[in-house]
Write an enzyme that holds these catalytic residues in place. Structure first.
Site, PDB file in Angstrom:
ATOM      1  N   TYR A  45       0.825  -1.215   0.000  1.00 56.62           N
ATOM      2  CA  TYR A  45       0.000   0.000   0.000  1.00 56.62           C
ATOM      3  C   TYR A  45       0.864   1.273   0.000  1.00 56.62           C
ATOM      4  O   TYR A  45       1.909   1.334   0.637  1.00 56.62           O
ATOM      5  CB  TYR A  45      -0.941   0.029   1.205  1.00 56.62           C
ATOM      6  CG  TYR A  45      -2.032  -1.030   1.191  1.00 56.62           C
ATOM      7  CD1 TYR A  45      -2.371  -1.721   0.029  1.00 56.62           C
ATOM      8  CD2 TYR A  45      -2.734  -1.330   2.349  1.00 56.62           C
ATOM      9  CE1 TYR A  45      -3.372  -2.687   0.036  1.00 56.62           C
ATOM     10  CE2 TYR A  45      -3.736  -2.291   2.364  1.00 56.62           C
ATOM     11  CZ  TYR A  45      -4.044  -2.971   1.196  1.00 56.62           C
ATOM     12  OH  TYR A  45      -5.026  -3.920   1.205  1.00 56.62           O
ATOM     13  N   GLY A 202     -16.446   4.091  -1.182  1.00 53.77           N
ATOM     14  CA  GLY A 202     -17.117   5.335  -0.779  1.00 53.77           C
ATOM     15  C   GLY A 202     -18.533   5.438  -1.308  1.00 53.77           C
ATOM     16  O   GLY A 202     -19.323   6.262  -0.848  1.00 53.77           O
ATOM     17  N   LEU A 204     -21.052   3.641  -0.859  1.00 53.22           N
ATOM     18  CA  LEU A 204     -22.095   3.298   0.111  1.00 53.22           C
ATOM     19  C   LEU A 204     -22.105   4.240   1.324  1.00 53.22           C
ATOM     20  O   LEU A 204     -22.677   3.906   2.356  1.00 53.22           O
ATOM     21  CB  LEU A 204     -21.914   1.840   0.565  1.00 53.22           C
ATOM     22  CG  LEU A 204     -22.259   0.799  -0.511  1.00 53.22           C
ATOM     23  CD1 LEU A 204     -21.764  -0.590  -0.117  1.00 53.22           C
ATOM     24  CD2 LEU A 204     -23.766   0.771  -0.757  1.00 53.22           C
ATOM     25  N   GLY A 206     -23.316   7.366   1.001  1.00 57.72           N
ATOM     26  CA  GLY A 206     -24.450   8.277   0.797  1.00 57.72           C
ATOM     27  C   GLY A 206     -24.050   9.601   0.168  1.00 57.72           C
ATOM     28  O   GLY A 206     -24.899  10.453  -0.076  1.00 57.72           O
ATOM     29  N   LYS A 207     -22.737   9.784  -0.132  1.00 61.20           N
ATOM     30  CA  LYS A 207     -22.332  11.105  -0.645  1.00 61.20           C
ATOM     31  C   LYS A 207     -22.381  11.196  -2.172  1.00 61.20           C
ATOM     32  O   LYS A 207     -22.056  12.230  -2.734  1.00 61.20           O
ATOM     33  CB  LYS A 207     -20.948  11.486  -0.116  1.00 61.20           C
ATOM     34  CG  LYS A 207     -19.784  10.660  -0.620  1.00 61.20           C
ATOM     35  CD  LYS A 207     -18.485  11.154   0.056  1.00 61.20           C
ATOM     36  CE  LYS A 207     -17.286  10.327  -0.373  1.00 61.20           C
ATOM     37  NZ  LYS A 207     -16.065  10.732   0.320  1.00 61.20           N
TER      38      LYS A 207
HETATM   39  N1  NAP Z   1      -7.106  -7.790   0.716  1.00 60.11           N
HETATM   40  C1  NAP Z   1      -7.253  -7.091  -0.393  1.00 60.11           C
HETATM   41  O1  NAP Z   1      -6.966  -7.573  -1.503  1.00 60.11           O
HETATM   42  C2  NAP Z   1      -7.759  -5.682  -0.287  1.00 60.11           C
HETATM   43  C3  NAP Z   1      -8.128  -4.947  -1.435  1.00 60.11           C
HETATM   44  C4  NAP Z   1      -8.611  -3.662  -1.251  1.00 60.11           C
HETATM   45  C5  NAP Z   1      -8.717  -3.122   0.020  1.00 60.11           C
HETATM   46  N2  NAP Z   1      -8.332  -3.857   1.118  1.00 60.11           N
HETATM   47  C6  NAP Z   1      -8.456  -3.342   2.513  1.00 60.11           C
HETATM   48  O2  NAP Z   1      -9.756  -2.840   2.709  1.00 60.11           O
HETATM   49  C7  NAP Z   1      -9.658  -1.517   3.232  1.00 60.11           C
HETATM   50  C8  NAP Z   1     -10.863  -0.726   2.883  1.00 60.11           C
HETATM   51  O3  NAP Z   1     -10.932  -0.544   1.492  1.00 60.11           O
HETATM   52  P1  NAP Z   1     -10.861   0.892   0.860  1.00 60.11           P
HETATM   53  O4  NAP Z   1     -10.354   1.854   1.872  1.00 60.11           O
HETATM   54  O5  NAP Z   1     -10.113   0.789  -0.405  1.00 60.11           O
HETATM   55  O6  NAP Z   1     -12.390   1.173   0.463  1.00 60.11           O
HETATM   56  P2  NAP Z   1     -13.710   1.443   1.308  1.00 60.11           P
HETATM   57  O7  NAP Z   1     -13.486   1.210   2.750  1.00 60.11           O
HETATM   58  O8  NAP Z   1     -14.801   0.737   0.633  1.00 60.11           O
HETATM   59  O9  NAP Z   1     -13.916   3.017   1.044  1.00 60.11           O
HETATM   60  C9  NAP Z   1     -13.098   3.914   1.723  1.00 60.11           C
HETATM   61  C10 NAP Z   1     -13.253   5.306   1.114  1.00 60.11           C
HETATM   62  O10 NAP Z   1     -14.581   5.793   1.289  1.00 60.11           O
HETATM   63  C11 NAP Z   1     -14.526   7.185   1.624  1.00 60.11           C
HETATM   64  N3  NAP Z   1     -15.088   7.321   2.973  1.00 60.11           N
HETATM   65  C12 NAP Z   1     -14.792   6.551   4.063  1.00 60.11           C
HETATM   66  N4  NAP Z   1     -15.520   6.935   5.136  1.00 60.11           N
HETATM   67  C13 NAP Z   1     -16.306   7.964   4.724  1.00 60.11           C
HETATM   68  C14 NAP Z   1     -17.264   8.777   5.380  1.00 60.11           C
HETATM   69  N5  NAP Z   1     -17.573   8.604   6.661  1.00 60.11           N
HETATM   70  N6  NAP Z   1     -17.871   9.754   4.660  1.00 60.11           N
HETATM   71  C15 NAP Z   1     -17.566   9.930   3.347  1.00 60.11           C
HETATM   72  N7  NAP Z   1     -16.665   9.189   2.682  1.00 60.11           N
HETATM   73  C16 NAP Z   1     -16.023   8.209   3.358  1.00 60.11           C
HETATM   74  C17 NAP Z   1     -13.065   7.602   1.563  1.00 60.11           C
HETATM   75  O11 NAP Z   1     -12.703   7.965   0.240  1.00 60.11           O
HETATM   76  P3  NAP Z   1     -12.721   9.461  -0.340  1.00 60.11           P
HETATM   77  O12 NAP Z   1     -12.510  10.415   0.802  1.00 60.11           O
HETATM   78  O13 NAP Z   1     -11.626   9.473  -1.343  1.00 60.11           O
HETATM   79  O14 NAP Z   1     -14.075   9.592  -0.966  1.00 60.11           O
HETATM   80  C18 NAP Z   1     -12.370   6.286   1.849  1.00 60.11           C
HETATM   81  O15 NAP Z   1     -11.054   6.235   1.354  1.00 60.11           O
HETATM   82  C19 NAP Z   1      -8.339  -1.010   2.625  1.00 60.11           C
HETATM   83  O16 NAP Z   1      -7.871   0.137   3.230  1.00 60.11           O
HETATM   84  C20 NAP Z   1      -7.483  -2.226   2.817  1.00 60.11           C
HETATM   85  O17 NAP Z   1      -7.022  -2.302   4.146  1.00 60.11           O
HETATM   86  C21 NAP Z   1      -7.876  -5.117   0.968  1.00 60.11           C
END
Ligand code: NAP
Length: 309
Positions: A45, A202, A204, A206-207
């Protein structure tokens, strides 16, 4: 392990506030203050290999024991090859763990996960190498990620002594394929489940609407297809479902996950302290009834299996 976790693939991500040490520290401070103490990163990452772990290590200095720290090694597509070959091999694991411990500035990793299956290394060798790390105290527990149902079963059959305790796979209201094989396998073999992309990047929260979303969001900057191709009719019905109950989509999304006893922690990513605080608060805002869950299944159901006859 906290029910709401912090996914850390934003740490060191180009163009985000968490690209910098200050931005990372702000998010981590807010997480710890809000009781979000399970943090999930990986060696790959960040905009360069190892950067998320390096920023995590700096931000955790002096308070390592405040978090349950998970990281990953051996991504088939992105991790650089280390002398010794395949990503699940003994040689790769030995080198990868030492590098992660150094970057994370710690003596131990709480959960060490194989990022993607390694088709070349027998799972027995991977398990054996990981068991050595557990015996040496460098790793407390081991997990896997992106395993299929049969790979979960194979790993369980191969284990003697040290076993995988967790499965991390993509899962959300908009990506439900894990319900076919992975969640049943996790239940059968006693694994905790860590859903990745729980907020569907992001979408889901709501934004976003059919008309658009924030310009500075990851989706609009880097993955506009997720917004463009989203099932907007269903998402609008989901928003109506939330409105009828007086809750936000963020609250409904966390409530849905946490009603599932298989889900150990919702590892949502965050780019600001405010997002982490909102996510922590959302987790306790709403507990769905069985009827609510059934209604949500009707709105955002698992698509029919094309392989089924
Ligand atoms: N094992 C694997 O292969 C794999 C693959 C992918 C991810 N992961 C893990 O899963 C974790 C989560 O995935 P992810 O961070 O990519 O996606 P996610 O949790 O589905 O979405 C996170 C994004 O949503 C937005 N967000 C989060 N909370 C919010 C709120 N309260 N209000 C408004 N927007 C909000 C932010 O993006 P913005 O501010 O840019 O809108 C944030 O970066 C990763 O960090 C990683 O640890 C693992």
């Amino acid at each position: 392990m906290s029910a709401v976790g912090l996914g850390c693939n934003n740490f060191g991500r180009a163009g985000t506030p968490t690209e910098t040490p200050t931005g990372t520290r702000d998010v981590l401070d807010a997480a710890i203050d809000a009781g979000v103490t399970f943090v999930d990163t990986a060696d790959i990452y960040g905009r360069s290999f190892g950067l998320s772990e390096t920023l995590m290590g700096e931000a955790l200095e002096g308070r390592r024991d405040r978090v349950v720290l998970a990281t990953k090694f051996g991504h088939a597509d992105f991790a650089p090859a280390i002398a010794g070959g395949s990503k699940g091999s003994r040689a790769h694991i030995r080198r990868a763990v030492e590098d992660s411990l150094r970057r994370l500035r710690t003596d131990w990793i709480d959960l060490y996960q194989l990022h993607t299956p390694d088709p070349e290394t027998p799972i027995d060798e991977t398990l054996d190498a990981l068991a050595d790390l557990v015996r040496e105290g460098k790793v407390r527990y081991i997990g896997h990620s992106n395993f299929s149902g049969w790979q979960i079963a194979e790993a369980d059959a191969a284990a003697s002594g040290v076993r995988f305790v967790s499965a991390q796979n993509q899962y959300s209201l908009l990506a439900r394929a894990a319900e076919r094989e992975v969640l049943p396998a996790a239940r059968r073999f006693g694994l905790g489940f860590l859903p990745f992309f729980p907020l569907h990047n992001g979408l889901l929260t709501g934004k976003f609407t059919r008309e658009g979303g924030p310009d500075d969001s990851r989706i609009m900057r880097q993955r506009p297809h997720l917004w463009r191709d989203a099932p907007w009719d269903a998402l609008e019905r989901y928003q109506d479902f939330c409105d009828a109950r007086g809750i936000s989509m963020l609250e409904a999304t966390f409530g849905w996950f946490l009603a599932n006893p298989l889900v150990s922690s919702v590892i949502a990513g965050a780019t600001s302290a405010a997002q982490v605080r909102a996510n922590a608060a959302a987790a306790t805002a709403w507990s769905p009834s069985a009827a609510d869950i059934a209604e949500l299944d009707g709105i955002l159901s698992l698509p029919a299996d094309p392989a089924a006859g």
